[in-house]
Design a protein around this motif. Structure first.
Motif, PDB file in Angstrom:
ATOM      1  N   UNK A 193       0.846  -1.197   0.000  1.00  0.00           N
ATOM      2  CA  UNK A 193       0.000   0.000   0.000  1.00  0.00           C
ATOM      3  C   UNK A 193       0.882   1.247   0.000  1.00  0.00           C
ATOM      4  N   UNK A 194       0.446   2.291  -0.698  1.00  0.00           N
ATOM      5  CA  UNK A 194       1.246   3.524  -0.667  1.00  0.00           C
ATOM      6  C   UNK A 194       0.924   4.317   0.586  1.00  0.00           C
ATOM      7  N   UNK A 195      -0.162   3.945   1.272  1.00  0.00           N
ATOM      8  CA  UNK A 195      -0.491   4.558   2.554  1.00  0.00           C
ATOM      9  C   UNK A 195      -1.132   5.924   2.446  1.00  0.00           C
ATOM     10  N   UNK A 196      -1.534   6.282   1.238  1.00  0.00           N
ATOM     11  CA  UNK A 196      -2.028   7.635   1.030  1.00  0.00           C
ATOM     12  C   UNK A 196      -3.455   7.833   1.533  1.00  0.00           C
ATOM     13  N   UNK A 197      -4.294   6.787   1.398  1.00  0.00           N
ATOM     14  CA  UNK A 197      -5.673   6.980   1.876  1.00  0.00           C
ATOM     15  C   UNK A 197      -6.012   5.985   2.998  1.00  0.00           C
ATOM     16  N   UNK A 198      -6.832   6.479   3.909  1.00  0.00           N
ATOM     17  CA  UNK A 198      -7.039   5.773   5.185  1.00  0.00           C
ATOM     18  C   UNK A 198      -7.634   4.367   5.037  1.00  0.00           C
ATOM     19  N   UNK A 199      -8.705   4.190   4.245  1.00  0.00           N
ATOM     20  CA  UNK A 199      -9.319   2.852   4.211  1.00  0.00           C
ATOM     21  C   UNK A 199      -8.318   1.780   3.811  1.00  0.00           C
ATOM     22  N   UNK A 200      -7.454   2.109   2.864  1.00  0.00           N
ATOM     23  CA  UNK A 200      -6.476   1.123   2.405  1.00  0.00           C
ATOM     24  C   UNK A 200      -5.332   1.006   3.409  1.00  0.00           C
ATOM     25  N   UNK A 201      -4.810   2.139   3.822  1.00  0.00           N
ATOM     26  CA  UNK A 201      -3.640   2.109   4.735  1.00  0.00           C
ATOM     27  C   UNK A 201      -3.955   1.331   6.004  1.00  0.00           C
ATOM     28  N   UNK A 202      -5.138   1.599   6.577  1.00  0.00           N
ATOM     29  CA  UNK A 202      -5.506   0.929   7.826  1.00  0.00           C
ATOM     30  C   UNK A 202      -6.066  -0.465   7.523  1.00  0.00           C
ATOM     31  N   UNK A 203      -6.878  -0.527   6.450  1.00  0.00           N
ATOM     32  CA  UNK A 203      -7.569  -1.781   6.141  1.00  0.00           C
ATOM     33  C   UNK A 203      -6.621  -2.941   5.885  1.00  0.00           C
ATOM     34  N   UNK A 204      -5.548  -2.689   5.128  1.00  0.00           N
ATOM     35  CA  UNK A 204      -4.655  -3.820   4.805  1.00  0.00           C
ATOM     36  C   UNK A 204      -3.913  -4.331   6.042  1.00  0.00           C
ATOM     37  N   UNK A 205      -3.683  -3.440   7.000  1.00  0.00           N
ATOM     38  CA  UNK A 205      -3.017  -3.869   8.241  1.00  0.00           C
ATOM     39  C   UNK A 205      -4.000  -4.685   9.088  1.00  0.00           C
ATOM     40  N   UNK A 206      -5.205  -4.141   9.231  1.00  0.00           N
ATOM     41  CA  UNK A 206      -6.217  -4.832  10.066  1.00  0.00           C
ATOM     42  C   UNK A 206      -6.594  -6.183   9.446  1.00  0.00           C
ATOM     43  N   UNK A 207      -6.622  -6.228   8.119  1.00  0.00           N
ATOM     44  CA  UNK A 207      -6.962  -7.479   7.422  1.00  0.00           C
ATOM     45  C   UNK A 207      -5.943  -8.570   7.778  1.00  0.00           C
ATOM     46  N   UNK A 208      -4.682  -8.202   7.729  1.00  0.00           N
ATOM     47  CA  UNK A 208      -3.638  -9.186   8.030  1.00  0.00           C
ATOM     48  C   UNK A 208      -3.725  -9.614   9.498  1.00  0.00           C
ATOM     49  N   UNK A 209      -3.964  -8.631  10.382  1.00  0.00           N
ATOM     50  CA  UNK A 209      -4.057  -8.963  11.815  1.00  0.00           C
ATOM     51  C   UNK A 209      -5.216  -9.919  12.080  1.00  0.00           C
ATOM     52  N   UNK A 210      -6.363  -9.638  11.431  1.00  0.00           N
ATOM     53  CA  UNK A 210      -7.536 -10.491  11.652  1.00  0.00           C
ATOM     54  C   UNK A 210      -7.252 -11.914  11.168  1.00  0.00           C
ATOM     55  N   UNK A 211      -6.593 -12.025  10.020  1.00  0.00           N
ATOM     56  CA  UNK A 211      -6.259 -13.364   9.507  1.00  0.00           C
ATOM     57  C   UNK A 211      -5.310 -14.090  10.453  1.00  0.00           C
ATOM     58  N   UNK A 212      -4.348 -13.339  10.978  1.00  0.00           N
ATOM     59  CA  UNK A 212      -3.408 -13.957  11.918  1.00  0.00           C
ATOM     60  C   UNK A 212      -4.138 -14.494  13.145  1.00  0.00           C
ATOM     61  N   UNK A 213      -5.073 -13.682  13.659  1.00  0.00           N
ATOM     62  CA  UNK A 213      -5.815 -14.123  14.851  1.00  0.00           C
ATOM     63  C   UNK A 213      -6.633 -15.371  14.523  1.00  0.00           C
ATOM     64  N   UNK A 214      -7.267 -15.369  13.345  1.00  0.00           N
ATOM     65  CA  UNK A 214      -8.076 -16.531  12.959  1.00  0.00           C
ATOM     66  C   UNK A 214      -7.205 -17.782  12.850  1.00  0.00           C
ATOM     67  N   UNK A 215      -6.032 -17.607  12.267  1.00  0.00           N
ATOM     68  CA  UNK A 215      -5.133 -18.768  12.093  1.00  0.00           C
ATOM     69  C   UNK A 215      -4.651 -19.282  13.442  1.00  0.00           C
TER      70      UNK A 215
END
Ligand SMILES: Cc1cc2nc3c(=O)[nH]c(=O)nc-3n(C[C@H](O)[C@H](O)[C@H](O)COP(=O)(O)O)c2cc1C
Ligand code: SF4
Length: 599
Positions: free
Chosen positions: A528-550
């Motif tokens: 992510x280039x980190x320029x807009x909030x939904x993507x910048x935050x979303x891609x981090x939270x997405x990975x964290x959620x997957x990690x927790x699920x795993x």
């Protein structure tokens, strides 16, 4: 990094490296900001990293604030802003290589050379994990780069721990082979030599370094015809063919070219760009085309110049393709020497030239407006659209961006005497993962996924197919029930998938799909280039959620965590400004829809 940028002085070598691009300060020199990326490349190639003194020197020469230079240099994954050994082995651990033993390979390398990022061989080498290197048909893959007076980049695929260590030793001893790579046609293009090929027909059958060979195989015939057809005739023929872009968005090429042609009334400089960034995990078709048929890329762009009125072209090539860079540079030189680029091309009054620019390890720079910023010497951050590139593109001038495969279609369509539509119906797919004969395949659109897998020898690995990733990390997984899917834009859209950049990656049932999803999530978090909030935050939270699920530790129940993931995906789709954020959840969501991975 030393924050006192203002006080740091460049070394003699750093100055020499920057001056090789910018000219000497007291002599003939260029100082456009668009030379920043080539300047940073020159410094990095020479020194192996970009020091505060080098940042200051580039800032002074380009008359840009040092902080700006630092901001750009730190944007790109391949640049190091802290001291690093001159020899670096980039070992791919992305999904295509993962299923072909990349994790084991990384462990072996770690045992031999130490942890990733640490110095070995007396401080002269290191190794790093890397995102997809675009060598998936020969996975697992690695790229060895060596900085110095005579910098080199060499590819090793299929890579073994011993092979990588040998190349690292050779690089330290300055004994790397002179060819960056070799295109093994049997391995990379299993259909090579088949009489039915259109887009791949020259690959492996002509010497890519020879203009004569290209001419014998109809090369530059289409450009000659183009001059007689005129811009309107060319655009009409491309429109009749119904050619749509192969870079992922499937936009009609003729409409794009018509829009640029219409801007000629403004009398502004116009550009045509070949998008050769190809960083979508699992994609390598453009590399094969550039390595095997580089003159066709130039001819396609030159025809584009006739049609659109562009006076200048750029090829934006991903940094990890050293052989393609060499082949294209050679073809550009030969084309210029033979009056096929430059002033008054073929004596027909066309003035058009092409420059090769290399990226520096940023997937987002494949997005067309990020690519403009990258060439202009800014961080590769996408711009809002509109205005669209044909109105305001590179240097804020009207610009057409076309994918490599799109451009390869163009001479074939122009030369066709029959139905141009038949030509544009051919399409390239990149088969990788658990497939018997990985490689690039050319098929007629509409062939089913099952038949394409059959054409490539069937399911590899343990032979028991679990899932297919279609379209790349920004694409979608399909299940065994969907193998009779016709490979068309409409049919894939109907099941919520996409042809994207032509990725078809197979996973047998020994693969833990959860780990594949996690790697995809890590890829988007990194890119992510980190320029807009939904993507910048979303891609981090997405990975964290997957990690927790795993880990079996979801926030609330697994179902609740999955609902949150879906909500985040929707927010990213709705509110991200570019395609990266809009598709960063597609593959993950598609897998969650098809399989109960976390119950
Ligand atoms: C994150 C992202 C990465 C992209 N990467 C590429 C790429 O590597 N190559 C490419 O041709 N198009 C890529 N695209 C699509 C381009 O923005 C653009 O649509 C395309 O180059 C246009 O060429 P075409 O009409 O011939 O497909 C990417 C788009 C996004 C959002
Ligand atoms: S969607 Fe992501 S990659 Fe695209 S502009 Fe926004 S932050 Fe950057």
């Amino acid at each position: 990094m030393d924050l006192h940028l203002g006080q740091a002085q460049p070394t003699h070598e750093e100055k020499l490296a920057a001056d090789s691009v910018l000219g000497t300060p007291d002599g003939e020199n260029s100082s456009g900001r668009d030379l920043l990326l080539p300047t940073l490349h020159a410094i990095h190639h020479r020194m192996g990293w970009i020091s505060p003194g080098a940042v200051n020197y580039a800032a002074t020469r380009l008359k840009v604030a040092p902080a700006e230079i630092y901001g750009v240099a730190s944007f790109y994954g391949l640049f190091s802003l802290s001291p690093r050994p001159p020899v670096v082995a980039h070992v791919c651990d992305d999904i295509g290589c993962m299923v072909r033993g990349a994790e084991k390979l990384c462990h072996q390398i770690e045992s031999a050379l130490g942890p990733a990022g640490s110095a070995c061989a007396g401080g002269r080498a290191t190794w790093l994990r890397s995102s997809c290197l675009g060598l998936c048909e020969r996975a697992p893959a690695a790229l060895i780069s060596s900085a110095g007076e005579n910098p080199k980049e060499r590819v090793v695929a299929a890579a073994t721990s011993e092979g990588i260590q040998t190349l690292v030793k050779d690089a330290i001893a300055e004994k790397l082979p002179s060819e960056p790579d070799t295109l093994n046609i049997q391995l990379s293009v299993p259909q090579a030599g088949s009489p039915n090929l259109r887009l791949l027909r020259r690959v492996g059958r002509t010497n890519p370094a020879s203009l004569d060979d290209y001419r014998v195989q109809d090369g530059y015939e289409a450009l000659r015809m183009t001059f007689d057809m005129g811009p309107e005739g060319v655009i009409r023929k491309i429109a009749d063919s119904e050619l749509v872009g192969r870079g992922g968005a499937a936009f009609p090429t003729a409409r794009k070219w018509q829009a640029l042609h219409a801007q000629r009334r403004l009398g502004l400089p116009q550009y045509i760009i070949c998008n050769a960034d190809e960083s979508e995990p699992g994609t390598f078709k453009d590399r094969i085309l550039m390595e095997g048929d580089p003159f066709a890329v130039l001819e396609g762009m030159t025809i584009g110049a006739v049609a659109t009125g562009a006076q200048r072209g750029y090829i934006y090539l991903r940094a990890e393709y050293p052989l393609a860079a060499e082949r294209l540079s050679h073809a550009l030189k030969i084309a210029r020497e033979n009056g096929l680029l430059g002033e008054n091309i073929l004596g027909r009054g066309l003035n058009f030239d092409i420059e090769l620019r290399r990226g520096a390890g940023a997937y987002i720079c494949g997005e067309e407006t990020a690519l403009f910023n990258s060439i202009e010497g800014y961080r590769g951050e996408p711009r809002n659209k509109p205005p669209f590139p044909t109105q305001s593109g590179l240097f804020r001038r009207p610009t057409a961006v076309n994918n490599v495969e799109t451009l390869i279609n163009v001479p074939e369509i122009i030369r066709s005497s029959g139905a141009a539509k038949d030509i544009a119906n051919a399409r390239l797919f990149c088969l990788s993962g658990h497939i018997v004969r990985p490689g690039v395949y050319e098929i007629e659109m509409g062939m089913t996924l099952r038949d394409l897998i059959g054409l490539a020898g069937g399911v590899g690995g343990n032979g028991r197919l679990q899932a297919v990733l279609l379209g790349g990390a920004a694409g979608a997984f399909v299940s065994l029930k969907e193998l009779d899917l016709p490979l068309t834009f409409e049919a894939t859209r109907a099941i919520g998938a996409t042809l994207g950049s032509g990725v078809v990656m197979l996973f047998d049932d020994s693969v833990d799909l959860k780990q594949i999803l996690l790697r995809i999530a890590a890829f988007f978090r990194h890119e992510t280039c980190g320029q807009c909030v939904p993507c910048r935050v979303g891609v981090v939270r997405q990975e964290e959620a997957l990690q927790r699920l795993i880990q079996g530790k979801p926030l609330g129940s697994a179902g609740q965590e999955i609902s949150t993931l879906k909500e985040m995906a929707q927010a990213m789709r709705d509110a991200s400004i570019c395609g990266l954020g809009q598709t960063a959840s597609s593959a993950i969501e598609s897998a969650l829809q098809r399989w109960s991975l976390f119950s």
